[in-house]
Design a protein around this motif. Structure first.
Motif, PDB file in Angstrom:
ATOM      1  N   SER A 173       0.838  -1.299   0.058  1.00  0.00           N
ATOM      2  CA  SER A 173       0.071   0.092  -0.027  1.00  0.00           C
ATOM      3  C   SER A 173       0.803   1.220  -0.195  1.00  0.00           C
ATOM      4  O   SER A 173       0.345   2.400  -0.562  1.00  0.00           O
ATOM      5  N   GLY A 174       1.990   1.057   0.556  1.00  0.00           N
ATOM      6  CA  GLY A 174       3.129   2.404   0.489  1.00  0.00           C
ATOM      7  C   GLY A 174       3.386   2.422  -1.091  1.00  0.00           C
ATOM      8  O   GLY A 174       3.637   3.810  -1.196  1.00  0.00           O
ATOM      9  N   ARG A 175       3.526   1.601  -1.712  1.00  0.00           N
ATOM     10  CA  ARG A 175       4.076   1.617  -3.120  1.00  0.00           C
ATOM     11  C   ARG A 175       3.088   2.349  -3.804  1.00  0.00           C
ATOM     12  O   ARG A 175       3.271   3.427  -4.593  1.00  0.00           O
ATOM     13  N   GLN A 176       1.692   2.012  -3.510  1.00  0.00           N
ATOM     14  CA  GLN A 176       0.824   2.938  -4.028  1.00  0.00           C
ATOM     15  C   GLN A 176       0.704   4.302  -3.755  1.00  0.00           C
ATOM     16  O   GLN A 176       0.475   5.216  -4.578  1.00  0.00           O
ATOM     17  N   TRP A 177       0.805   4.543  -2.491  1.00  0.00           N
ATOM     18  CA  TRP A 177       0.833   5.605  -2.121  1.00  0.00           C
ATOM     19  C   TRP A 177       2.169   6.703  -2.607  1.00  0.00           C
ATOM     20  O   TRP A 177       1.504   7.889  -3.007  1.00  0.00           O
ATOM     21  N   LEU A 178       3.093   5.901  -2.572  1.00  0.00           N
ATOM     22  CA  LEU A 178       4.328   6.803  -3.223  1.00  0.00           C
ATOM     23  C   LEU A 178       3.943   7.129  -4.704  1.00  0.00           C
ATOM     24  O   LEU A 178       4.203   8.325  -5.202  1.00  0.00           O
ATOM     25  N   ASP A 179       3.435   6.086  -5.366  1.00  0.00           N
ATOM     26  CA  ASP A 179       3.217   6.265  -6.774  1.00  0.00           C
ATOM     27  C   ASP A 179       2.187   7.579  -6.953  1.00  0.00           C
ATOM     28  O   ASP A 179       2.320   8.450  -8.032  1.00  0.00           O
ATOM     29  N   ARG A 180       1.332   7.370  -6.310  1.00  0.00           N
ATOM     30  CA  ARG A 180       0.142   8.468  -6.356  1.00  0.00           C
ATOM     31  C   ARG A 180       0.901  10.111  -5.987  1.00  0.00           C
ATOM     32  O   ARG A 180       0.374  10.854  -6.805  1.00  0.00           O
ATOM     33  N   GLN A 181       1.473  10.150  -5.015  1.00  0.00           N
ATOM     34  CA  GLN A 181       2.260  11.617  -4.840  1.00  0.00           C
ATOM     35  C   GLN A 181       3.144  11.760  -5.984  1.00  0.00           C
ATOM     36  O   GLN A 181       3.216  13.031  -6.405  1.00  0.00           O
TER      37      GLN A 181
ATOM     38  N   GLY B 259      -8.437   6.291   7.374  1.00  0.00           N
ATOM     39  CA  GLY B 259      -9.488   5.523   6.889  1.00  0.00           C
ATOM     40  C   GLY B 259      -9.278   5.000   5.349  1.00  0.00           C
ATOM     41  O   GLY B 259      -9.415   3.855   4.939  1.00  0.00           O
ATOM     42  N   LEU B 260      -8.670   6.255   4.618  1.00  0.00           N
ATOM     43  CA  LEU B 260      -8.216   5.486   3.230  1.00  0.00           C
ATOM     44  C   LEU B 260      -7.191   4.412   3.214  1.00  0.00           C
ATOM     45  O   LEU B 260      -7.345   3.380   2.495  1.00  0.00           O
ATOM     46  N   PHE B 261      -6.094   4.211   4.431  1.00  0.00           N
ATOM     47  CA  PHE B 261      -5.214   3.290   4.340  1.00  0.00           C
ATOM     48  C   PHE B 261      -5.819   2.243   4.809  1.00  0.00           C
ATOM     49  O   PHE B 261      -5.691   0.938   4.239  1.00  0.00           O
ATOM     50  N   GLN B 262      -6.916   2.424   5.687  1.00  0.00           N
ATOM     51  CA  GLN B 262      -7.528   1.082   6.120  1.00  0.00           C
ATOM     52  C   GLN B 262      -8.281   0.269   4.913  1.00  0.00           C
ATOM     53  O   GLN B 262      -7.912  -0.906   4.741  1.00  0.00           O
ATOM     54  N   ARG B 263      -8.901   1.137   4.119  1.00  0.00           N
ATOM     55  CA  ARG B 263      -9.715   0.531   3.020  1.00  0.00           C
ATOM     56  C   ARG B 263      -8.489   0.176   1.822  1.00  0.00           C
ATOM     57  O   ARG B 263      -8.948  -1.094   1.460  1.00  0.00           O
ATOM     58  N   LEU B 264      -7.443   0.534   1.665  1.00  0.00           N
ATOM     59  CA  LEU B 264      -6.611   0.447   0.655  1.00  0.00           C
ATOM     60  C   LEU B 264      -5.843  -1.124   1.182  1.00  0.00           C
ATOM     61  O   LEU B 264      -5.547  -2.106   0.645  1.00  0.00           O
ATOM     62  N   SER B 265      -5.370  -1.127   2.547  1.00  0.00           N
ATOM     63  CA  SER B 265      -4.997  -2.333   3.062  1.00  0.00           C
ATOM     64  C   SER B 265      -6.050  -3.438   3.039  1.00  0.00           C
ATOM     65  O   SER B 265      -5.499  -4.740   2.920  1.00  0.00           O
TER      66      SER B 265
ATOM     67  N   LEU C  86       2.425  32.605  -5.505  1.00  0.00           N
ATOM     68  CA  LEU C  86       1.043  32.295  -5.389  1.00  0.00           C
ATOM     69  C   LEU C  86       0.977  30.851  -4.930  1.00  0.00           C
ATOM     70  O   LEU C  86       1.727  29.778  -5.612  1.00  0.00           O
ATOM     71  N   PRO C  87       0.287  30.331  -3.851  1.00  0.00           N
ATOM     72  CA  PRO C  87       0.334  28.848  -3.271  1.00  0.00           C
ATOM     73  C   PRO C  87      -0.653  28.286  -4.066  1.00  0.00           C
ATOM     74  O   PRO C  87      -1.584  28.574  -4.425  1.00  0.00           O
ATOM     75  N   VAL C  88      -0.052  26.805  -4.307  1.00  0.00           N
ATOM     76  CA  VAL C  88      -1.112  25.894  -5.133  1.00  0.00           C
ATOM     77  C   VAL C  88      -0.871  24.450  -4.117  1.00  0.00           C
ATOM     78  O   VAL C  88       0.164  23.971  -4.065  1.00  0.00           O
ATOM     79  N   VAL C  89      -2.130  24.379  -3.664  1.00  0.00           N
ATOM     80  CA  VAL C  89      -2.240  22.737  -2.942  1.00  0.00           C
ATOM     81  C   VAL C  89      -2.680  21.932  -3.782  1.00  0.00           C
ATOM     82  O   VAL C  89      -4.017  22.097  -4.129  1.00  0.00           O
ATOM     83  N   ILE C  90      -2.130  20.603  -3.790  1.00  0.00           N
ATOM     84  CA  ILE C  90      -2.909  19.560  -4.227  1.00  0.00           C
ATOM     85  C   ILE C  90      -3.199  18.431  -3.467  1.00  0.00           C
ATOM     86  O   ILE C  90      -2.323  18.124  -2.930  1.00  0.00           O
ATOM     87  N   THR C  91      -4.325  18.149  -3.469  1.00  0.00           N
ATOM     88  CA  THR C  91      -4.957  16.775  -2.665  1.00  0.00           C
ATOM     89  C   THR C  91      -4.833  15.599  -3.661  1.00  0.00           C
ATOM     90  O   THR C  91      -5.294  15.615  -4.428  1.00  0.00           O
ATOM     91  N   THR C  92      -4.201  14.510  -3.122  1.00  0.00           N
ATOM     92  CA  THR C  92      -4.033  13.427  -3.791  1.00  0.00           C
ATOM     93  C   THR C  92      -5.341  12.419  -3.252  1.00  0.00           C
ATOM     94  O   THR C  92      -5.417  11.399  -3.957  1.00  0.00           O
ATOM     95  N   SER C  93      -6.081  12.697  -2.217  1.00  0.00           N
ATOM     96  CA  SER C  93      -7.085  11.951  -1.710  1.00  0.00           C
ATOM     97  C   SER C  93      -8.393  12.352  -2.369  1.00  0.00           C
ATOM     98  O   SER C  93      -9.400  11.739  -2.265  1.00  0.00           O
ATOM     99  N   GLY C  94      -8.449  13.538  -2.738  1.00  0.00           N
ATOM    100  CA  GLY C  94      -9.495  14.171  -3.453  1.00  0.00           C
ATOM    101  C   GLY C  94     -10.493  15.144  -2.526  1.00  0.00           C
ATOM    102  O   GLY C  94     -11.474  15.422  -2.637  1.00  0.00           O
ATOM    103  N   ALA C  95      -9.715  15.237  -1.313  1.00  0.00           N
ATOM    104  CA  ALA C  95     -10.523  15.803  -0.148  1.00  0.00           C
ATOM    105  C   ALA C  95      -9.606  16.921   0.621  1.00  0.00           C
ATOM    106  O   ALA C  95      -8.328  16.671   0.572  1.00  0.00           O
ATOM    107  N   VAL C  96     -10.135  18.031   1.283  1.00  0.00           N
ATOM    108  CA  VAL C  96      -9.368  18.947   1.991  1.00  0.00           C
ATOM    109  C   VAL C  96     -10.230  19.239   3.428  1.00  0.00           C
ATOM    110  O   VAL C  96     -11.544  18.860   3.326  1.00  0.00           O
TER     111      VAL C  96
END
Length: 327
Positions: free
Chosen positions: A179-187, A312-318, A260-270
């Motif tokens: 799951s860490g590999r998937q997380w890293l790939d997404r970032q 919660g995201l990691f629990q579902r991914l695991s 100018l600051p830009v923030v990107i969410t990889t979970s789709g939520a803030v």
């Protein structure tokens, strides 16, 4: 938020099997390979490794334990013993000789050139006439005892303390989970997509770079400049942006860089407060669609607590990957 250095640390584990603890001769513990990935603004390697283990990005395997001085925080305490009466560490194990006349003393007191002689009754003795036993003798108070107290000695401050008063530190070997590999790939894909998007708009970009202003250095995920228009964008990649992290990032972007600051969410939520700030200021928030075509979207969800949402995201991914939970 995973800092640029932390992202670098996780990525190192795609080419390195694991981060191993190194114990120096003086007892100091380090994770050299992990430390080389981090920036000066990051936390200590052990703190970072433990945090990502708790998240499920990393897995830990028990190696050993070390003990830390509670007074000066020195690692690798040395085992010793002490007198149970006066607590002095100068307690030495000694061979005692007991004669049938009742006299007991150190073996050296009985020894002569020809054998043994009792210093009390002056009788010449054979080895069968004496009984030897081992006993501790305190050089400070002369107390004799069979069992000394256990102590740990600090090499730095020379403090002697009972083992239960020392701080126990468990050392682990850290490796990357599926799951860490998937997380890293997404970032990484989110960062690359942001870079390509800005370059399409004729910005020049720098990935995983350090910005220095007024003597202060700050690592950033992505810095973009439009030299013609004199504009700058600084991009921060988050899983689920929390208001505290975003406030600090915006202050750095605006006050230190004039960017100018830009923030990107990889979970789709803030967090809700982050969305409010984006509506009221020049902060730009984008969502990375990592499950689709890998695009940046202006629409995103809001949650009350970023940390709970990430957990919660990691629990579902695991669960999907059938990875056993950490005990």
């Amino acid at each position: 938020m995973a800092s640029p250095g932390e992202l670098r640390l996780i990525e190192r584990l795609t080419s390195t099997e694991a981060f191993e603890p190194e114990i120096a001769d003086d007892g100091a513990v380090s994770y050299t390979d992990a430390a080389q990935c981090l920036d000066a603004t990051d936390s200590e390697p052990v703190t970072v490794l433990e945090r990502f283990t708790a998240r499920g990005v990393l897995a830990d395997e028990f190696i050993t334990k070390v003990y830390v001085c509670p007074d000066c925080a020195t690692e690798g305490l040395q085992y010793t013993t002490a007198c149970p009466a006066c607590k002095d560490p100068h307690a030495v194990q000694t061979t005692l000789v007991e004669h049938s006349c009742g006299h007991t003393g150190r073996e050296s007191e009985f020894e002569t050139d020809d054998g043994y002689r009792c210093p009390e009754c002056e009788q010449d003795l054979k080895s069968v006439d004496i009984e030897k036993k081992h006993q501790y003798v305190c050089k400070a108070c002369s107390e004799r005892f069979q069992t000394p107290d256990n102590r740990l000695r600090c090499r730095a401050c020379t403090n002697h303390l009972p083992p239960l008063e020392a701080i126990e530190r468990v050392l682990y070997r850290y490796s990357l989970t599926d799951s860490g590999r998937q997380w890293l790939d997404r970032q990484k894909r989110a960062r690359q997509t942001a870079r390509e998007t800005l370059e399409e708009r004729r910005f020049t970009t720098e990935v995983d770079t350090t910005v220095t202003d007024g003597g202060t250095s700050q690592p950033v995920h992505l810095l973009a400049r439009d030299e013609l228009m004199g504009e700058q964008r600084v991009v921060s990649i988050h899983e689920t942006p929390a208001i505290g992290d975003v406030d600090r990032f915006c202050a750095f972007a605006n006050e230190s860089l004039g960017a100018l600051p830009v923030v990107i969410t990889t979970s789709g939520a803030v967090e809700t407060d982050v969305a409010t700030r984006a509506e009221e200021t020049e902060l730009t928030v984008l969502a990375f669609d990592g499950d689709g075509e890998g695009t940046l979207e202006a629409e995103y969800e809001t949650v009350e607590n970023a940390r709970a949402h990430e957990s919660g995201l990691f629990q579902r991914l695991s669960a999907v990957l059938e990875i056993p939970g950490r005990p």
